[in-house]
Design a protein around this motif. Structure first.
Motif, PDB file in Angstrom:
ATOM      1  N   GLY A  24      30.334  29.808  35.831  1.00 17.77           N
ATOM      2  CA  GLY A  24      29.967  30.683  37.474  1.00 17.77           C
ATOM      3  C   GLY A  24      30.405  30.617  38.515  1.00 17.77           C
ATOM      4  O   GLY A  24      30.642  31.308  39.276  1.00 17.77           O
ATOM      5  N   ALA A  25      30.619  28.893  39.400  1.00 17.29           N
ATOM      6  CA  ALA A  25      31.271  28.889  39.831  1.00 17.29           C
ATOM      7  C   ALA A  25      32.605  29.203  39.794  1.00 17.29           C
ATOM      8  O   ALA A  25      33.280  29.955  41.063  1.00 17.29           O
ATOM      9  CB  ALA A  25      30.968  27.663  40.478  1.00 17.29           C
ATOM     10  N   VAL A  26      33.188  28.952  38.753  1.00 13.56           N
ATOM     11  CA  VAL A  26      34.301  29.173  39.092  1.00 13.56           C
ATOM     12  C   VAL A  26      34.441  30.647  39.000  1.00 13.56           C
ATOM     13  O   VAL A  26      35.700  31.894  39.415  1.00 13.56           O
ATOM     14  CB  VAL A  26      35.366  29.222  37.156  1.00 13.56           C
ATOM     15  N   SER A  27      33.565  31.605  38.289  1.00 15.65           N
ATOM     16  CA  SER A  27      34.215  33.252  38.821  1.00 15.65           C
ATOM     17  C   SER A  27      33.984  33.561  40.062  1.00 15.65           C
ATOM     18  O   SER A  27      34.209  34.355  40.536  1.00 15.65           O
ATOM     19  CB  SER A  27      32.208  33.717  37.383  1.00 15.65           C
ATOM     20  N   PHE A  28      33.095  33.119  40.839  1.00 10.08           N
ATOM     21  CA  PHE A  28      32.579  33.539  42.054  1.00 10.08           C
ATOM     22  C   PHE A  28      33.626  33.338  42.797  1.00 10.08           C
ATOM     23  O   PHE A  28      34.216  33.748  43.628  1.00 10.08           O
ATOM     24  CB  PHE A  28      31.465  33.123  42.709  1.00 10.08           C
ATOM     25  N   ALA A  29      34.420  31.931  42.713  1.00  4.88           N
ATOM     26  CA  ALA A  29      35.659  32.121  43.481  1.00  4.88           C
ATOM     27  C   ALA A  29      37.022  32.726  43.156  1.00  4.88           C
ATOM     28  O   ALA A  29      37.299  33.148  43.963  1.00  4.88           O
ATOM     29  CB  ALA A  29      35.990  30.699  42.594  1.00  4.88           C
ATOM     30  N   LEU A  30      37.313  32.592  41.759  1.00  5.25           N
ATOM     31  CA  LEU A  30      38.041  33.683  41.338  1.00  5.25           C
ATOM     32  C   LEU A  30      37.503  35.329  42.189  1.00  5.25           C
ATOM     33  O   LEU A  30      38.900  36.071  42.061  1.00  5.25           O
ATOM     34  CB  LEU A  30      38.777  34.362  39.772  1.00  5.25           C
ATOM     35  N   ASN A  31      36.829  35.733  41.669  1.00  7.61           N
ATOM     36  CA  ASN A  31      36.449  37.227  42.658  1.00  7.61           C
ATOM     37  C   ASN A  31      36.200  37.547  44.254  1.00  7.61           C
ATOM     38  O   ASN A  31      35.763  38.135  44.534  1.00  7.61           O
ATOM     39  CB  ASN A  31      35.354  37.580  41.468  1.00  7.61           C
ATOM     40  N   GLY A  32      35.604  36.294  44.746  1.00  6.57           N
ATOM     41  CA  GLY A  32      35.907  36.029  45.863  1.00  6.57           C
ATOM     42  C   GLY A  32      34.087  36.511  46.664  1.00  6.57           C
ATOM     43  O   GLY A  32      34.502  36.820  47.120  1.00  6.57           O
ATOM     44  N   ARG A  33      33.908  35.748  45.183  1.00  4.71           N
ATOM     45  CA  ARG A  33      32.491  36.468  46.009  1.00  4.71           C
ATOM     46  C   ARG A  33      31.418  34.750  46.254  1.00  4.71           C
ATOM     47  O   ARG A  33      32.290  33.744  46.674  1.00  4.71           O
ATOM     48  CB  ARG A  33      31.657  36.617  44.510  1.00  4.71           C
ATOM     49  N   ALA A  59      39.781  43.569  31.727  1.00  7.66           N
ATOM     50  CA  ALA A  59      38.161  43.327  32.622  1.00  7.66           C
ATOM     51  C   ALA A  59      38.804  44.696  33.882  1.00  7.66           C
ATOM     52  O   ALA A  59      37.757  44.549  33.972  1.00  7.66           O
ATOM     53  CB  ALA A  59      37.848  42.031  32.472  1.00  7.66           C
ATOM     54  N   ARG A  60      39.675  44.080  34.534  1.00  5.61           N
ATOM     55  CA  ARG A  60      40.423  44.455  35.402  1.00  5.61           C
ATOM     56  C   ARG A  60      39.746  46.417  35.867  1.00  5.61           C
ATOM     57  O   ARG A  60      39.270  46.562  36.493  1.00  5.61           O
ATOM     58  CB  ARG A  60      41.513  44.508  36.066  1.00  5.61           C
ATOM     59  N   ALA A  61      40.183  47.032  34.189  1.00  5.30           N
ATOM     60  CA  ALA A  61      40.639  48.103  34.276  1.00  5.30           C
ATOM     61  C   ALA A  61      38.562  48.115  34.013  1.00  5.30           C
ATOM     62  O   ALA A  61      37.986  49.342  35.196  1.00  5.30           O
ATOM     63  CB  ALA A  61      40.616  48.561  33.244  1.00  5.30           C
ATOM     64  N   LEU A  62      37.801  47.366  33.670  1.00  3.87           N
ATOM     65  CA  LEU A  62      36.210  48.601  33.370  1.00  3.87           C
ATOM     66  C   LEU A  62      35.733  48.436  34.636  1.00  3.87           C
ATOM     67  O   LEU A  62      34.851  48.645  35.027  1.00  3.87           O
ATOM     68  CB  LEU A  62      35.942  47.168  32.567  1.00  3.87           C
ATOM     69  N   THR A  63      36.262  47.804  35.516  1.00  2.00           N
ATOM     70  CA  THR A  63      35.722  47.094  36.986  1.00  2.00           C
ATOM     71  C   THR A  63      36.513  47.864  38.146  1.00  2.00           C
ATOM     72  O   THR A  63      36.193  47.790  38.907  1.00  2.00           O
ATOM     73  CB  THR A  63      35.412  45.585  37.107  1.00  2.00           C
ATOM     74  N   SER A 125      44.871  35.821  43.240  1.00  2.00           N
ATOM     75  CA  SER A 125      43.730  34.733  41.659  1.00  2.00           C
ATOM     76  C   SER A 125      42.621  35.281  42.749  1.00  2.00           C
ATOM     77  O   SER A 125      41.609  35.601  41.498  1.00  2.00           O
ATOM     78  CB  SER A 125      44.117  33.417  42.494  1.00  2.00           C
ATOM     79  N   SER A 126      41.857  35.672  43.432  1.00  2.00           N
ATOM     80  CA  SER A 126      41.207  36.048  43.881  1.00  2.00           C
ATOM     81  C   SER A 126      40.985  37.646  44.446  1.00  2.00           C
ATOM     82  O   SER A 126      39.542  38.055  44.612  1.00  2.00           O
ATOM     83  CB  SER A 126      40.042  35.986  45.365  1.00  2.00           C
ATOM     84  N   ARG A 127      41.840  38.335  43.606  1.00  5.01           N
ATOM     85  CA  ARG A 127      41.534  39.796  43.442  1.00  5.01           C
ATOM     86  C   ARG A 127      41.485  40.488  44.353  1.00  5.01           C
ATOM     87  O   ARG A 127      40.046  41.480  44.704  1.00  5.01           O
ATOM     88  CB  ARG A 127      40.912  40.572  43.084  1.00  5.01           C
ATOM     89  N   ARG A 128      41.440  39.976  46.035  1.00  2.00           N
ATOM     90  CA  ARG A 128      41.613  40.657  46.999  1.00  2.00           C
ATOM     91  C   ARG A 128      41.993  41.348  47.750  1.00  2.00           C
ATOM     92  O   ARG A 128      41.218  41.804  48.477  1.00  2.00           O
ATOM     93  CB  ARG A 128      41.732  39.486  47.937  1.00  2.00           C
TER      94      ARG A 128
END
Length: 342
Positions: A24-33, A59-63, A125-128
């Motif tokens: 979960g922490a990795v997901s937060f970091a990679l997605n800039g949350r 996954a990117r397309a789905l979002t 990396s964080s998709r900003r």
């Protein structure tokens, strides 16, 4: 396909295990949350880069495919951002070009190219951001190599794109330099100095080369002083030039900030402008027009340049082919800082 050190595709679990944190922490970091500290976020992003992790395209397309932001990194001392009119006009143009797209503009000021490279990696990396505008291109530019590896859309501003997959808004740097140096030479100046910024940048290299050609073709003496685009460097170089036993009768500066600093030094040293010394600039601004005497300068619509770059980048983000376009045409605004030598 990106792979971990074991040869398999890198997953969030791999990154979490390496970083000693939860998935979960990795997901937060990679997605800039929010949800992780900035230090933890940077450590996770660094590990992700080391392991060669890339976002899953499905996954990117789905979002939604895009994040609705483009980026601009400016490699200058922070103080320069507030004094160089070019950047304010470029940013205004980028915002104008984004128009109805509702995309945001992210701007970061750095002091070294390594920081700029790190910023691109972090943004990716964080998709900003969906893409970036690259300024100050130069030979063997590592930024464009990195952006190609990241598959992050980019538009180069100022030169032709060195890679076919990159769009560009190019400026006629040779033609602009010819226009200004030929004008100063036509006034009758035979000892001409050029106070420039970073000599590795494409536009600075083009200007230096054209000065050599002008000097050879017209039998002039040409002096070159390297600076860093700042007022302080321009002032120091101008004092040095005006302290020579045989000083130049004309000095050309890379931007308006440098030219105004040079004018102040001339006043300080009792050198009359344009009676004893002509001054000109490769960049124009309100300040260059308001000082006394007003400074002869190359003028271009930088706001239109920024808008053009933003539109090209949005087209690239949408999946369109790379395109090259000429930027707004430059003109020479002759003012009272230049005159024939006495």
């Amino acid at each position: 396909m990106p792979a971990s050190r074991s040869g398999q595709r890198t997953t969030i679990a791999d990154i979490a295990r390496e970083a000693g944190v939860s998935k979960g922490a990795v997901s937060f970091a990679l997605n800039g949350r929010p949800g992780v500290s900035e230090a933890t976020r940077e450590r996770i992003l660094r590990i992700a880069r080391d392991l060669g992790w890339r976002p899953n395209s499905a996954a990117r397309a789905l979002t939604g495919g895009t994040v609705g932001a483009i980026g601009l990194v400016i490699d200058r001392p922070p103080a320069a951002l507030g004094t160089e009119a070019f950047f304010n006009q470029l940013i205004a143009g980028l915002q104008l070009g984004l128009g109805d797209s509702h995309s945001a503009l992210m701007v970061r000021v750095v002091s070294a190219e390594e920081e700029e490279l790190e910023t691109y990696s972090s943004w990716w990396s964080s998709r900003r951001v969906d893409g970036v505008v690259v300024i100050d291109p130069h030979a063997d530019d590592p930024r464009l190599k990195l952006l190609a590896e990241l598959e992050l859309p980019a538009v180069v501003v100022g030169s032709h794109a060195p890679r076919p997959e990159v769009s560009a808004v190019w400026m006629d740097n040779d033609g602009v330099a010819t226009m200004l140096f030929d004008y100063v030479a036509a006034l009758g100046h035979r000892r001409l100095a050029y106070v420039c910024g970073d000599p590795e940048l494409d536009h600075v290299a083009a200007r230096r080369a054209q000065l050599r050609r002008t000097a050879e073709g017209r039998g002039l003496q040409a002096l070159v002083e390297d600076g860093d685009f700042s007022a302080a460097s321009a002032a120091a170089r101008t004092r040095s030039l005006l302290s020579l036993g045989e000083r130049p009768s004309a000095i050309v500066y890379d931007n308006d900030v440098m030219a105004v600093a040079g004018l102040n030094v001339a006043h300080e040293m009792g050198v009359a402008v344009p009676g004893d010394l002509s001054l000109a600039s490769f960049d124009d601004s309100h300040v260059a027009r308001l000082v006394r005497p007003p400074i002869t300068a190359v003028s271009r619509d930088t706001t239109a340049l920024g808008a053009q770059a933003a539109r090209l980048l949005l087209a690239a983000v949408a999946g369109g082919p790379a395109r090259e376009e000429p930027g707004p045409q430059a003109t020479l605004e002759v003012r009272a800082s230049t005159a024939p030598p006495c």
